[in-house]
Design a protein around this motif. Sequence first.
Motif, PDB file in Angstrom:
ATOM      1  N   HIS A 102       0.832  -1.205   0.000  1.00  0.00           N
ATOM      2  CA  HIS A 102       0.000   0.000   0.000  1.00  0.00           C
ATOM      3  C   HIS A 102       0.866   1.255   0.000  1.00  0.00           C
ATOM      4  O   HIS A 102       0.634   2.193  -0.776  1.00  0.00           O
ATOM      5  CB  HIS A 102      -0.912  -0.019   1.230  1.00  0.00           C
ATOM      6  CG  HIS A 102      -1.815   1.168   1.330  1.00  0.00           C
ATOM      7  ND1 HIS A 102      -2.995   1.262   0.643  1.00  0.00           N
ATOM      8  CD2 HIS A 102      -1.695   2.322   2.032  1.00  0.00           C
ATOM      9  CE1 HIS A 102      -3.571   2.419   0.909  1.00  0.00           C
ATOM     10  NE2 HIS A 102      -2.808   3.076   1.760  1.00  0.00           N
ATOM     11  N   ARG A 109       2.723   1.674  -3.416  1.00  0.00           N
ATOM     12  CA  ARG A 109       1.801   2.100  -4.464  1.00  0.00           C
ATOM     13  C   ARG A 109       1.460   3.582  -4.333  1.00  0.00           C
ATOM     14  O   ARG A 109       1.414   4.318  -5.322  1.00  0.00           O
ATOM     15  CB  ARG A 109       0.522   1.260  -4.392  1.00  0.00           C
ATOM     16  CG  ARG A 109      -0.547   1.649  -5.419  1.00  0.00           C
ATOM     17  CD  ARG A 109      -1.790   0.828  -5.197  1.00  0.00           C
ATOM     18  NE  ARG A 109      -2.307   1.027  -3.857  1.00  0.00           N
ATOM     19  CZ  ARG A 109      -3.112   0.165  -3.234  1.00  0.00           C
ATOM     20  NH1 ARG A 109      -3.456  -0.959  -3.819  1.00  0.00           N
ATOM     21  NH2 ARG A 109      -3.550   0.424  -2.022  1.00  0.00           N
ATOM     22  N   ASN A 110       1.243   4.035  -3.094  1.00  0.00           N
ATOM     23  CA  ASN A 110       0.933   5.443  -2.885  1.00  0.00           C
ATOM     24  C   ASN A 110       2.078   6.349  -3.310  1.00  0.00           C
ATOM     25  O   ASN A 110       1.866   7.403  -3.923  1.00  0.00           O
ATOM     26  CB  ASN A 110       0.591   5.692  -1.412  1.00  0.00           C
ATOM     27  CG  ASN A 110      -0.803   5.223  -1.058  1.00  0.00           C
ATOM     28  OD1 ASN A 110      -1.518   4.683  -1.903  1.00  0.00           O
ATOM     29  ND2 ASN A 110      -1.199   5.415   0.181  1.00  0.00           N
ATOM     30  N   ARG A 111       3.310   5.944  -2.980  1.00  0.00           N
ATOM     31  CA  ARG A 111       4.462   6.750  -3.391  1.00  0.00           C
ATOM     32  C   ARG A 111       4.562   6.839  -4.905  1.00  0.00           C
ATOM     33  O   ARG A 111       4.869   7.892  -5.469  1.00  0.00           O
ATOM     34  CB  ARG A 111       5.744   6.158  -2.807  1.00  0.00           C
ATOM     35  CG  ARG A 111       5.904   6.366  -1.298  1.00  0.00           C
ATOM     36  CD  ARG A 111       7.315   6.058  -0.849  1.00  0.00           C
ATOM     37  NE  ARG A 111       7.667   4.673  -1.075  1.00  0.00           N
ATOM     38  CZ  ARG A 111       7.483   3.700  -0.179  1.00  0.00           C
ATOM     39  NH1 ARG A 111       6.933   3.985   1.001  1.00  0.00           N
ATOM     40  NH2 ARG A 111       7.844   2.453  -0.441  1.00  0.00           N
ATOM     41  N   ARG A 113       1.692   9.053  -6.299  1.00  0.00           N
ATOM     42  CA  ARG A 113       1.886  10.470  -5.962  1.00  0.00           C
ATOM     43  C   ARG A 113       2.832  11.150  -6.953  1.00  0.00           C
ATOM     44  O   ARG A 113       2.744  12.361  -7.186  1.00  0.00           O
ATOM     45  CB  ARG A 113       2.439  10.583  -4.537  1.00  0.00           C
ATOM     46  CG  ARG A 113       2.565  12.022  -4.029  1.00  0.00           C
ATOM     47  CD  ARG A 113       1.185  12.624  -3.833  1.00  0.00           C
ATOM     48  NE  ARG A 113       1.267  13.969  -3.264  1.00  0.00           N
ATOM     49  CZ  ARG A 113       1.353  15.093  -3.969  1.00  0.00           C
ATOM     50  NH1 ARG A 113       1.403  15.025  -5.286  1.00  0.00           N
ATOM     51  NH2 ARG A 113       1.380  16.259  -3.379  1.00  0.00           N
ATOM     52  N   LEU A 129      -2.970   9.732  -0.839  1.00  0.00           N
ATOM     53  CA  LEU A 129      -1.603   9.513  -1.315  1.00  0.00           C
ATOM     54  C   LEU A 129      -0.596  10.390  -0.582  1.00  0.00           C
ATOM     55  O   LEU A 129       0.548  10.500  -1.009  1.00  0.00           O
ATOM     56  CB  LEU A 129      -1.523   9.799  -2.821  1.00  0.00           C
ATOM     57  CG  LEU A 129      -2.529   9.052  -3.701  1.00  0.00           C
ATOM     58  CD1 LEU A 129      -2.335   9.444  -5.156  1.00  0.00           C
ATOM     59  CD2 LEU A 129      -2.406   7.547  -3.524  1.00  0.00           C
ATOM     60  N   PRO A 170      -1.593   9.183   5.697  1.00  0.00           N
ATOM     61  CA  PRO A 170      -2.960   9.462   5.240  1.00  0.00           C
ATOM     62  C   PRO A 170      -4.002   9.288   6.330  1.00  0.00           C
ATOM     63  O   PRO A 170      -5.083   9.889   6.254  1.00  0.00           O
ATOM     64  CB  PRO A 170      -3.156   8.456   4.100  1.00  0.00           C
ATOM     65  CG  PRO A 170      -2.155   7.373   4.365  1.00  0.00           C
ATOM     66  CD  PRO A 170      -0.981   8.064   4.963  1.00  0.00           C
ATOM     67  N   PRO A 189      -7.083   0.864   2.485  1.00  0.00           N
ATOM     68  CA  PRO A 189      -5.857   0.993   3.277  1.00  0.00           C
ATOM     69  C   PRO A 189      -5.912   0.215   4.586  1.00  0.00           C
ATOM     70  O   PRO A 189      -6.938   0.217   5.279  1.00  0.00           O
ATOM     71  CB  PRO A 189      -5.783   2.501   3.553  1.00  0.00           C
ATOM     72  CG  PRO A 189      -7.212   2.927   3.584  1.00  0.00           C
ATOM     73  CD  PRO A 189      -7.902   2.098   2.524  1.00  0.00           C
TER      74      PRO A 189
END
Length: 297
Positions: A37, A40-42, A45, A60, A64, A264
Amino acid sequence: MRTGSRTTAQKGHPFGRRPVGGLADVLWDWSKSGTRHAARNRLLRRLPGVGSPAAYRFGLVERPHYAYGVRRATELAARLGHRGVTVVEFGVAGGNGLLALAEHARYYAAATGVAVRVVGFDSGAGLPAAKDPRDLPYLFGPGFYAMDHDRLRARLGTAELVIGDLAETLPHYLDTHAHLLRDHPVGFVSLDLDHYTSTTTALDLFRIPAHEHLLPRVTCYLDDLPGTIEQIGEAAALADFNAAHPDRPIGRVLGLRAFTPFDPPWADQIYAHHRLDHPDYARLEIGATGDQLPLGR
């Protein structure tokens, strides 16, 4: 979550297994949903065109779960007609969380028009010695997570840092800042004190009979639930509080994963304090939900 030394149990290695490096450890880390997770967010973003509005909408941003708490606090404050709100971090440690909280406060203050006060409470000297077996002494030792006061204060901006024994600083703060809290009631709280006893002390925020310093519903994030059981640590502190205050329960927000982008893991650590006897508890939050369900064709 904090950076710094972690025990093997906290890193998720079964039976205290120490990392040995290589592909096996890479696969081990990527087998966990939290690692996937965050990565993927990095990546998302950094995609072209993903500005702050999209980053906040899809979670993101850094921490969060803090952004979610600030959003819920400002939304509720606005719907109830408050001009300001206060967000609190219990357990500041190095200060990365408090800085992230302040960043999210600036964003949502600009987005909603609700002024956001940011306050962090910490001993300033790292964790105290455990006073109770439920303080997780097998995970946390005295002096863990000490603070570099000068370096943190230089970066805080308008965020407040309250240093000292929480049993003394919290009641003193509530007493001396009563007028500010009436105009900026608490709407989000992060509990990151690790110990059962310290968390119990922090929950005094909700034990006070008066209501003016709190919104009728306060979003809470519990940092140290994973890897524990309900009879120790933060979960035990909450259970004791709920047993003593049935009209002011603190419970996990049910079904949150299904309504949060990208499912998340931190959604399982979001709780809410419902102050059922608050004079504004039954006030309708206009816009919080739909008000009609017309029959489809």
